[in-house]
Scaffold this active site. Structure first.
Site, PDB file in Angstrom:
ATOM      1  CB  SER A  21       5.652  14.205  -4.067  1.00 13.75           C
ATOM      2  OG  SER A  21       4.638  13.467  -4.711  1.00 13.75           O
ATOM      3  CG  ASN A  22       6.225  10.780  -7.957  1.00 14.41           C
ATOM      4  OD1 ASN A  22       5.295  10.983  -8.716  1.00 14.41           O
ATOM      5  ND2 ASN A  22       6.136   9.941  -6.916  1.00 14.41           N
ATOM      6  CB  ALA A  23       7.103  14.913 -12.134  1.00 12.55           C
ATOM      7  CB  SER A  24       3.096  10.682 -10.943  1.00  8.77           C
ATOM      8  OG  SER A  24       1.851  10.140 -11.316  1.00  8.77           O
ATOM      9  CB  ALA A  88       4.617   7.764  -9.428  1.00  4.34           C
TER      10      ALA A  88
END
Ligand code: CTP
Length: 207
Positions: A21-24, A88
């Site tokens: 995943s990502n830091a959004s 994101a």
């Protein structure tokens, strides 16, 4: 107006417990949904997992992966006046998803990834599409790359920001419409959201 807004970072599962995943945080998408609702608009919020409390009056569609988000955007695109892709979305997803938890081994492990559909670019290719708003997150050549994204994805508005915006409550953004002019805004995500919604409604009404 009916706003279709996406938020949060999608999750691409490798096995039942692990994901890429990502830091959004989802803050910008949720702030946009709240701003649109306060201005009397209808909102459908397609949200990847976040820790935020969803706005009460939004129609909420929870999703997990980029593929789920694409399916829901496709289902709702025709009924909205504006799509804002604040999510994101993962650009890659694992080729294979294990149905059971992957066991550790001493060997080097490689994960094969395949690209996901670019949802905004897909929306921009549709013959009849709503007003399209995209975000560009860049750490270098911010304005040039954001403008390229607006043109390549056929967007009506692009909001450019840097990686400093991730997780934060405040943000610095540059906003560019079809006229190619940039507007700089340094404010809370709430204030930026209000300004984006106002700008969209003015643009759509003048079409
Ligand atoms: N986006 C999308 N579908 C994807 C990836 C991104 O709709 N599979 C949207 C995002 O929601 C955002 C915009 O495209 O509004 C730009 O996303 P960004 O991550 O900045 O750029 P990418 O187009 O993915 O390109 P890159 O990661 O190479 O910068």
């Amino acid at each position: 107006m009916h706003f279709l807004i996406t938020a949060g970072g999608t999750r691409e599962y490798l096995d039942p417990v692990r994901f890429l995943s990502n830091a959004s945080s989802g803050k910008m998408g949720y702030a946009l949904a709240r701003a649109a609702l306060r201005m009397g608009h209808e909102v459908t919020l397609i949200t990847a997992p976040t820790y935020l409390r969803p706005p009460k009056r939004a129609r909420l569609i929870p999703v997990v992966s980029a593929a789920d988000m694409f399916r829901e955007v496709r289902n709702h695109l025709k009924t909205c006046d504006c799509l804002i892709m604040a999510a994101a979305v993962a650009d890659y997803t694992p080729v294979k998803v294990s149905q059971t938890k992957i066991k550790k081994s001493r060997r080097i492990m490689a994960i094969r990834l395949t690209s996901t559909t670019d949802i905004l670019a897909w929306a921009g290719r549709q013959k009849r599409h709503p007003f399209l708003v995209g975000f560009a997150l860049e750490d270098k050549h911010l304005l040039a790359r954001a403008q390229e994204k607006r043109i390549n994805k056929n967007l009506d508005l692009i909001v450019a920001n840097t990686t400093a915006a991730l997780q934060a409550d405040d943000s610095i953004v540059w906003i560019q419409g079809a006229d190619g002019n940039w507007d700089l805004m340094r404010a809370s995500k709430e204030a930026i959201a209000r300004s984006i919604i106002r700008r969209v409604t003015q643009s759509v009404r003048s079409l």
